[in-house]
Structure formats: structure tokens, C-alpha cells
Motif scaffolding. Sequence first.
Motif, PDB file in Angstrom:
ATOM      1  N   TYR A 146       0.831  -1.206   0.000  1.00 53.65           N
ATOM      2  CA  TYR A 146       0.000   0.000   0.000  1.00 53.65           C
ATOM      3  C   TYR A 146       0.868   1.259   0.000  1.00 53.65           C
ATOM      4  O   TYR A 146       0.661   2.181  -0.803  1.00 53.65           O
ATOM      5  N   THR A 147       1.840   1.299   0.903  1.00 54.34           N
ATOM      6  CA  THR A 147       2.668   2.499   1.023  1.00 54.34           C
ATOM      7  C   THR A 147       3.492   2.740  -0.236  1.00 54.34           C
ATOM      8  O   THR A 147       3.641   3.874  -0.688  1.00 54.34           O
ATOM      9  N   TRP A 186       2.833   1.839  -3.352  1.00 58.62           N
ATOM     10  CA  TRP A 186       2.008   2.328  -4.459  1.00 58.62           C
ATOM     11  C   TRP A 186       1.385   3.683  -4.148  1.00 58.62           C
ATOM     12  O   TRP A 186       1.125   4.474  -5.068  1.00 58.62           O
ATOM     13  N   TYR A 187       1.185   3.988  -2.871  1.00 61.34           N
ATOM     14  CA  TYR A 187       0.743   5.344  -2.527  1.00 61.34           C
ATOM     15  C   TYR A 187       1.822   6.351  -2.921  1.00 61.34           C
ATOM     16  O   TYR A 187       1.520   7.394  -3.526  1.00 61.34           O
ATOM     17  N   ALA A 204       0.821   9.017  -5.710  1.00 60.20           N
ATOM     18  CA  ALA A 204       0.737  10.379  -5.182  1.00 60.20           C
ATOM     19  C   ALA A 204       1.793  11.285  -5.810  1.00 60.20           C
ATOM     20  O   ALA A 204       1.521  12.464  -6.101  1.00 60.20           O
ATOM     21  N   SER A 225       8.253   3.378  -6.850  1.00 56.97           N
ATOM     22  CA  SER A 225       8.071   4.400  -5.812  1.00 56.97           C
ATOM     23  C   SER A 225       9.273   5.337  -5.728  1.00 56.97           C
ATOM     24  O   SER A 225       9.117   6.561  -5.689  1.00 56.97           O
ATOM     25  N   PHE A 232      -5.085   9.357   2.468  1.00 63.64           N
ATOM     26  CA  PHE A 232      -4.226   8.276   1.987  1.00 63.64           C
ATOM     27  C   PHE A 232      -2.852   8.340   2.641  1.00 63.64           C
ATOM     28  O   PHE A 232      -2.267   7.314   3.003  1.00 63.64           O
ATOM     29  N   ARG A 233      -2.338   9.578   2.799  1.00 64.39           N
ATOM     30  CA  ARG A 233      -1.018   9.730   3.429  1.00 64.39           C
ATOM     31  C   ARG A 233      -1.082   9.347   4.896  1.00 64.39           C
ATOM     32  O   ARG A 233      -0.177   8.657   5.402  1.00 64.39           O
ATOM     33  N   ALA A 242      -1.025   5.664   5.247  1.00 62.41           N
ATOM     34  CA  ALA A 242       0.317   5.117   5.061  1.00 62.41           C
ATOM     35  C   ALA A 242       1.161   5.263   6.325  1.00 62.41           C
ATOM     36  O   ALA A 242       1.880   4.341   6.716  1.00 62.41           O
TER      37      ALA A 242
END
Length: 435
Positions: A170-171, A173-174, A178, A247, A274-275, A278
Amino acid sequence: MASEKVETVVAGNYVEMEREEEDSKSAKNKLSNLFWHGGSVYDAWFSCASNQAHFLHFVAQVLLTLPYSFSQLGMLSGILFQLFYGLMGSWTAYLISLLYVEYRTRKEREKVDFRNHVIQWFEVLDGLLGKHWRNIGLFFNCTFLLFGSVIQLIACARVWSFLGLMMTSYTAWYLTIASLLHGQIDGVKHSGPNKMVLYFTGATNILYTFGGHAVTVEIMHAMWKPQKFKMIYLIATLYVLTLTLPSASAVYWAFGDLLLTHSNALSLLPRSGFRDTAVILMLIHQFITFGFACTPLYFVWEKFIGVHETKSVFKRALARLPVVIPIWFLAIIFPFFGPINSTVGSLLVSFTVYIIPSLAHMITFAPSAARENAVERPPSFLGGWAGMYSINIFVVVWVLIVGFGFGGWASMLNFIQQINTFGLFTKCYQCPHKA
């Protein structure tokens, strides 16, 4: 003779474990085993991928500081070093798996029972090469795990490995999405590499990224058929690369040289739900990883004081306190995420993960009799024993010069600079100064 051949084929696979594997296939236990059983190839992959993710996921480090490393190395060098060290890390994990199977097979032939005993890396070195190698392995591995646990601040069943992997994914791809949506900042510059100290600091950070070998032997020991471990670590590393390359590249593309003063990639992205998610997931992940990295240390300490095989949970919990307390104390003294990461990578990971396994493999199979009776021989596409020795020698020379030599020099300078800048027991590391 017949019995010996059978033992060689089923190295590390006891009758009890075979029954457990058969039981796990029953319809009644399918859902439970999906999350909790720990001996299958799938579980080993989860553990390896999650273990790699654990060593990627120090807050403001590795996954979060790979963009920082890219700003030190430049885009091209950053990508090449990730691919190169990912392949090299998979190679040495393969060597460790070969040595483990060789050690366990020899011990099984001597009728040694491991059902109530967790085999560890230093015991493999002891059984194959003697007490001096055991002591060297103990020193580097325990020191590495100590600082790895300091960085992490349990032991993971499959469900924890699964959750840890999801958090990492998740982190990663965030950060990628982002950064691409944010776009490049005004006047973005990508000047790296421009200083030798920064270049080798960044390279050492990536060397550490693929150094999640500390619990390789423990993962193999939990498998029903550890000889199937061969390609698992490589596949896990390839998955991790699908997280780290996009990333790190996206964040560096968006923010450029600004990362040189912002080692935590999350600090540059605007606050959002979203942040925040994370950040929360990373905090949870650190506690999971803390236990994951501490487990081998617990086992070593328990064996040293003689309580490893006791069935008393209270005694084992009490025995582990002397391991946990110094780790928390060191974490409070040195809250320098990135510098510790690079320093541990150059001074400890270089030996624990790369040099010692390569040397141990070469020395173990140096006698012709050992090569002839090896449980697993080198694949033909590598060029047999000559090809394997050539790769091992290259790994030792490269890591000794580039990782330990130049990397140690650069990371120690960086570590000293952090102490001089922020001091010990700092209340807020890398926080902006108030006017």
C-alpha cells in the motif's frame, strides 16, 4: 545404504511434519491453515517477501528513504544498484539454503532430532566449519539483528507476514501514485550524483535494502520441505522490486534534489487521508517487524542461558527482557534512521549477508569429497562448481571493496555528522528549526 539415500531425498522432512502437511490439506482446516500454518512453500514466500518488506520498511528509511538514495545516486545508478544488489542478495540467500540443507542432512544421518529445536545460522556454520566460524557468525548476525531491531521498534505467524506485505505494498504504491499526481515541483533539479560521500552512502542504503537474510535459516527450518526454498527468495525479491523501483523513481522524479534534505519521502507529499493511512500502517508495521527481527536474538539468548527448550511461557518471556531493554535504550540514544541504516549496511550486512555466506560455501565444499557427496550440486547453467566459485569470489571482492570499504567510509562520516548536528537523545530528529 538404502536408508541413507532416502534421508538425502527427504532432507529436513520428518514423518511428523509429513503428517502435519497431510492434515493441513483437509477441508476442515483449509481456512485456518490459510492464515496460521507455517510449513508450506506459499508460507515461505510470504515470510520471505514480508521479511524483505520488513527490512525495506524502517520509518524514514529504506522504502521511505530510497528516493533519498536516488537523489544521492542519480536515477540511473539508483535503478541499477537496486537490480544488482537484489540479484546478489538472492544469490547469497541461495547459498545459505544450500548450506542449511547440507548441515541438516548430515545431522539427520547422525540421528539428531530437531523437532524441539530451531536451527539458526550460527549452528549451521558451527556444524560445517567449526567454532571459529560459529563465533564470527554469531557476532555479525546478532549485532546486525540488534541494530535492525533498534531501527524497527511478535514473532510473525503467517497472518502477520500477510498483513506486513499488504502494508508495504500500500505504502509503495501510494508513494508512486501520489508523486505522479503531484507532478514535478517548480524548478525541480536532478543533479545527483555530485559528491562521492553521498554516492556511496546511497549505494550502501540499497545494499542494506536486500539484506533480509537474518531469518532465512529460521524460515527454512519451519518449512516441511526446506529443499524447495531455492527460488523462493528470488521470487520474493522480484516482487519487492515491483514496489521499490516505481516508488523511488516517481518520488525522485517529482521532487529531485529536495530529497537531499528530506530523507523521509512521506514528508514531501501533501497531507491527505491516503497519506495518514500510510503513516499509521508504517507505525503498526514497525511493531510487527520489531518482533520479527528480535526472534532470532531471543533464540540465541535462550540457548545461551539454557531455557530454549522449556515449555514455560513465563520463563521464556522473562528471559527475553535483557534482549529488549538495551534495544529500546539504543533506539532512544540514536534516532538517526538513515545513518544507522547505511552504517549497519556497510559494517554488518556486508559481512552477514554477502561475504560470510560466500566464503562459508567455498570453504565447506573445498574438499573434493565434500563436492562429490554434496546434497545439492550447482546447476549446469552456472558452469558447475567452477562457475559457482567464480560468482562467490566476485561477491566477496565487490562487497569488501565497495560495500564495506567505500560504503563504511561514507556512512561513518554521515553518521558522525548527524550526531554533531542533532546530538544524542534528540527530541525531534530532522524537524525544522523554529525562528
